[in-house]
Design a protein around this motif. Sequence first.
Motif, PDB file in Angstrom:
ATOM      1  N   ALA A 273       0.829  -1.209   0.000  1.00 36.12           N
ATOM      2  CA  ALA A 273       0.000   0.000   0.000  1.00 36.12           C
ATOM      3  C   ALA A 273       0.863   1.259   0.000  1.00 36.12           C
ATOM      4  CB  ALA A 273      -0.931  -0.009   1.220  1.00 36.12           C
ATOM      5  N   GLU A 274       1.952   1.220   0.764  1.00 31.72           N
ATOM      6  CA  GLU A 274       2.878   2.354   0.805  1.00 31.72           C
ATOM      7  C   GLU A 274       3.427   2.657  -0.587  1.00 31.72           C
ATOM      8  OE1 GLU A 274       5.241   4.631   3.947  1.00 31.72           O
ATOM      9  OE2 GLU A 274       3.471   3.382   4.036  1.00 31.72           O
ATOM     10  N   ASP A 277       0.592   3.841  -3.010  1.00 33.20           N
ATOM     11  CA  ASP A 277       0.124   5.171  -2.655  1.00 33.20           C
ATOM     12  C   ASP A 277       1.071   6.242  -3.182  1.00 33.20           C
ATOM     13  OD1 ASP A 277      -1.424   7.160  -1.504  1.00 33.20           O
ATOM     14  OD2 ASP A 277      -0.633   6.877   0.511  1.00 33.20           O
ATOM     15  N   LEU A 282      -3.512   3.370  -5.806  1.00 33.49           N
ATOM     16  CA  LEU A 282      -4.189   2.492  -4.851  1.00 33.49           C
ATOM     17  C   LEU A 282      -5.397   1.787  -5.464  1.00 33.49           C
ATOM     18  CD1 LEU A 282      -3.946   4.647  -1.622  1.00 33.49           C
ATOM     19  CD2 LEU A 282      -2.882   2.409  -2.003  1.00 33.49           C
ATOM     20  N   ILE A 285      -4.529  -1.836  -6.266  1.00 37.82           N
ATOM     21  CA  ILE A 285      -3.892  -2.694  -5.269  1.00 37.82           C
ATOM     22  C   ILE A 285      -4.643  -4.006  -5.055  1.00 37.82           C
ATOM     23  CG2 ILE A 285      -5.009  -1.689  -3.214  1.00 37.82           C
ATOM     24  CD1 ILE A 285      -2.231  -1.910  -1.844  1.00 37.82           C
ATOM     25  N   GLU A 286      -5.962  -3.984  -5.082  1.00 38.88           N
ATOM     26  CA  GLU A 286      -6.704  -5.221  -4.824  1.00 38.88           C
ATOM     27  C   GLU A 286      -6.456  -6.254  -5.909  1.00 38.88           C
ATOM     28  OE1 GLU A 286     -11.117  -6.921  -3.680  1.00 38.88           O
ATOM     29  OE2 GLU A 286     -10.682  -4.797  -3.443  1.00 38.88           O
ATOM     30  N   LEU A 310      -7.113  -1.918   4.849  1.00 38.32           N
ATOM     31  CA  LEU A 310      -5.878  -1.138   4.822  1.00 38.32           C
ATOM     32  C   LEU A 310      -6.206   0.290   5.217  1.00 38.32           C
ATOM     33  CD1 LEU A 310      -4.392  -2.462   1.452  1.00 38.32           C
ATOM     34  CD2 LEU A 310      -3.827  -3.202   3.761  1.00 38.32           C
ATOM     35  N   LYS A 312      -4.793   4.224   6.144  1.00 38.84           N
ATOM     36  CA  LYS A 312      -3.704   5.191   6.091  1.00 38.84           C
ATOM     37  C   LYS A 312      -3.519   5.748   7.495  1.00 38.84           C
ATOM     38  CE  LYS A 312      -1.546   8.524   3.070  1.00 38.84           C
ATOM     39  NZ  LYS A 312      -1.640   9.274   1.811  1.00 38.84           N
ATOM     40  N   TRP A 339       0.863   3.226   6.222  1.00 43.73           N
ATOM     41  CA  TRP A 339      -0.292   2.337   6.092  1.00 43.73           C
ATOM     42  C   TRP A 339      -0.167   1.194   7.086  1.00 43.73           C
ATOM     43  CZ3 TRP A 339      -4.583   2.881   2.979  1.00 43.73           C
ATOM     44  CH2 TRP A 339      -4.549   3.958   2.078  1.00 43.73           C
TER      45      TRP A 339
END
Length: 346
Positions: A273-274, A277, A282, A285-286, A310, A312, A339
């Motif tokens: 995630a970091e 982002d 994002l 991401i899934e 997730l 932030k 995250w």
Amino acid sequence: MADTITLSKPVADFHVHVRDGDMMKLVVPTIKLGGVSVAYIMPNLVPPLTSVADVLAYKSRLEAVDPSITYVMTLYLSPAVTPAVIHDAAKAGITGVKCYPAGVTTNSEHGVASYVPYYPTFAAMEEEDMVLNLHGECPSAGHIHLLNAEEEFLPTLKDIHTRFPKLRIVLEHCTSAAAIQAVKDCGATVAATITAHHLFLTIDNWAGNSFNYCKPVAKFPADKQALLDAATSGDPKFFFGSDSAPHPIVNKEKGNGAAAGVFTQTHAAAYVAEAFDQLGKLDKIEAFLCDFGRQFYKIREKKAEWSVVLKKEQNVVPPLLGNGASAVVPFKAGEKLNWKVEIVGL
């Protein structure tokens, strides 16, 4: 971008090392902490897992520690893994066979020197629709060294794919722009995993820092960018495989000859995630963490009784997992992440 992402299903991690014995008992509970419910387990134990009985016994040991995880199991390619073994493995529900070139990484002493003797095994795997997992490096010798070992391997990937076009192949833990392009150039039966740590590291981060040293090694900024671009592209050929590899701190601190491996299991989805982002991706991401790998592997899994959010929210990576000389140092130990992984429903 949203500060909270609720995944429709937990993360599937298609490259996981958890070792055995006390290390296994320490590490397996951290799989879930990273947001992962499906773990594709590597077979490079000591001794390696070269029989169906050994793989199933190992799976039982894993399930005794945390039965809620779906452990997807592999054999270690060796002369013992004959076509007959492949057929038995398929019946037993074993999904893949991991190929290690001899001597290139942790516990690869029993690995492959030539791929030609394994063509009958690959043909049986193609027949059974099993997956061939390739550690994509050539051993260092002559003009081959740490930084070009992956690129030198890529003709082998293409040759195996040409000979066995229906064989599902995963080029593991890509580290170079050349590897990303090679996977794109192959047909739909070839895919690749990308780790969390390679989304952050270049050669400058591991030269002199054994805790960032892994095989294949992180390379140049352009290579890191190619990995980031592939991971966030929405291309289903590229999905998450952490290659999280725990080593006792004593084996990482020994200087020359330090063990290869970066441990990311506890914060797996947070690291990704970091990185996503930072690129404003994002929304991708899934698919990378949850969907593409499941689709490629045709996963049948236990229904997770928990979900992953997730957030932030700043959190600090702990300095150690465990105690004493056998403790493990996580990736980015002591650093702040923006995250965190929240497990809901336990």
